[in-house]
Design a protein around this motif. Sequence first.
Motif, PDB file in Angstrom:
ATOM      1  N   LYS A  56       0.840  -1.206   0.000  1.00  0.00           N
ATOM      2  CA  LYS A  56       0.000   0.000   0.000  1.00  0.00           C
ATOM      3  C   LYS A  56       0.871   1.250   0.000  1.00  0.00           C
ATOM      4  CE  LYS A  56      -4.039  -2.099   2.172  1.00  0.00           C
ATOM      5  NZ  LYS A  56      -4.870  -2.198   3.371  1.00  0.00           N
ATOM      6  N   HIS A  57       1.943   1.250   0.807  1.00  0.00           N
ATOM      7  CA  HIS A  57       2.865   2.388   0.829  1.00  0.00           C
ATOM      8  C   HIS A  57       3.542   2.570  -0.531  1.00  0.00           C
ATOM      9  CE1 HIS A  57       2.375   3.163   5.056  1.00  0.00           C
ATOM     10  NE2 HIS A  57       2.795   1.968   5.401  1.00  0.00           N
ATOM     11  N   ILE A  58       3.959   1.465  -1.126  1.00  0.00           N
ATOM     12  CA  ILE A  58       4.621   1.527  -2.436  1.00  0.00           C
ATOM     13  C   ILE A  58       3.661   2.092  -3.477  1.00  0.00           C
ATOM     14  CG2 ILE A  58       5.579   0.119  -4.310  1.00  0.00           C
ATOM     15  CD1 ILE A  58       6.598  -1.804  -2.028  1.00  0.00           C
ATOM     16  N   ALA A  59       2.425   1.598  -3.489  1.00  0.00           N
ATOM     17  CA  ALA A  59       1.433   2.076  -4.463  1.00  0.00           C
ATOM     18  C   ALA A  59       1.142   3.564  -4.266  1.00  0.00           C
ATOM     19  CB  ALA A  59       0.147   1.261  -4.360  1.00  0.00           C
ATOM     20  N   ASN A  60       1.041   3.998  -3.004  1.00  0.00           N
ATOM     21  CA  ASN A  60       0.783   5.415  -2.715  1.00  0.00           C
ATOM     22  C   ASN A  60       1.839   6.315  -3.340  1.00  0.00           C
ATOM     23  OD1 ASN A  60      -1.492   4.898  -1.173  1.00  0.00           O
ATOM     24  ND2 ASN A  60      -0.414   5.028   0.780  1.00  0.00           N
ATOM     25  N   LYS A  61       3.078   5.865  -3.337  1.00  0.00           N
ATOM     26  CA  LYS A  61       4.197   6.681  -3.817  1.00  0.00           C
ATOM     27  C   LYS A  61       4.458   6.527  -5.317  1.00  0.00           C
ATOM     28  CE  LYS A  61       7.135   4.865  -1.017  1.00  0.00           C
ATOM     29  NZ  LYS A  61       8.309   4.475  -0.251  1.00  0.00           N
TER      30      LYS A  61
END
Length: 172
Positions: A56-61
């Motif tokens: 989720k963090h990777i996708a957000n960025k």
Amino acid sequence: MRYGIVIFPSKPVQDEINAYRKRYDPHYSLIPPHVTLKEAFDADDEEIDKLITEMKHIANKTDPFTINVNKVSTFAPVTNTIYLKVEPIQELFDLAETMQSGKFPENQTYSYVPHITIAQKLSQDEYSDVYGSLSMKNIQFEDKIDRFHLLYQLDNDVWTVYESFVFGKEYV
């Protein structure tokens, strides 16, 4: 359970690619055409929950990007696998590299080569014929990518989506 992380091209591109895969790829019915970001790995429920938070963090960025598929290539002589070459762009390498570090298991067997497999497990004669025929085709796809997917493998070896991660979307 066995997991993998992939990017699926759009439905029209998948349909074009499946025209080849149906004939030459014994995994045709097990998984749709895809670009692998992280090859298959094993994880328990607790581990996968941590990885989902990380994804989720990777996708957000990550911002959406465009891939270009523009020729037929092969992994010979290592294997008789024939694939569509995805132009190597930094966004793909960054995603794949991120998924080999931190909380993710490091399980990369080969150097990362973005591709979409269209034929595999061919005899040498089949390989020569199919590669010779396909390499003469003018294959050109451009596709907008705005998400990646965590897949899991069922008991019958079919891969199905566990969760999708949309780029730039704020996950809670």
